[in-house]
Scaffold this motif. Structure first.
Motif, short mmCIF file in Angstrom:
data_model
loop_
_atom_site.label_atom_id
_atom_site.label_comp_id
_atom_site.label_asym_id
_atom_site.label_seq_id
_atom_site.Cartn_x
_atom_site.Cartn_y
_atom_site.Cartn_z
N TYR A 1 -5.30 -3.11 3.10
CA TYR A 1 -5.22 -1.85 2.34
C TYR A 1 -6.08 -1.21 2.38
CZ TYR A 1 -2.72 1.32 -0.60
OH TYR A 1 -2.34 2.13 -1.64
N TYR B 1 -1.71 -1.40 -4.56
CA TYR B 1 -1.51 -2.68 -3.73
C TYR B 1 0.28 -2.16 -2.81
CZ TYR B 1 1.45 -6.83 -2.26
OH TYR B 1 2.02 -7.94 -1.16
N LYS B 2 0.32 -1.60 -2.06
CA LYS B 2 1.77 -1.31 -1.34
C LYS B 2 1.95 -2.05 -0.27
CE LYS B 2 0.49 4.12 -2.90
NZ LYS B 2 0.87 4.61 -1.95
N GLU B 3 1.03 -3.01 0.18
CA GLU B 3 1.44 -3.51 1.21
C GLU B 3 1.42 -5.74 1.48
OE1 GLU B 3 -0.78 -1.90 4.61
OE2 GLU B 3 -0.45 -0.31 4.10
N SER C 1 -2.64 -7.16 1.39
CA SER C 1 -3.55 -6.20 0.42
C SER C 1 -4.66 -6.22 1.23
CB SER C 1 -3.50 -6.97 -0.57
OG SER C 1 -4.25 -7.65 -1.23
#
Length: 89
Positions: free
Chosen positions: A56, A48-50, A53
């Motif tokens: 992503y 999870y970076k954005e 998700s």
């Protein structure tokens, strides 16, 4: 079983099977088909970076699908990708 650091080889896979594990996940990015051995299952890494998700995850799923397709045709897509990005494998 999930191999520590995703590292595995034929000798370790035999030991895992002998220990009674039905399946094991290695660190190879890709999707699984009936041709992928149960002791060498591939994965889709989607950290999870954005905020979105799902988008992503979809991108990482596409990357995994491309990696699996390329390996089945004798092309190391992930190796080429890593070289482009400057990562050493």
């Amino acid at each position: 079983l999930s191999y520590p650091t995703g590292a595995c080889n034929k000798q370790v896979e035999k030991q895992v099977a002998a220990a009674g594990y039905i399946a094991a996940v290695c660190g190879v990015v890709g999707v699984n088909t009936d041709k992928v051995p149960m002791q060498e299952l591939r994965r889709v890494n989607a950290f999870y970076k954005e905020k979105d998700s799902l988008t992503y995850f979809k991108r990482h799923l596409l990357k995994a699908q491309l990696a699996s397709w390329s390996l089945s045709h004798g092309i190391d897509f992930m190796g080429i990708w890593d070289k482009i990005r400057g990562n050493v494998r």
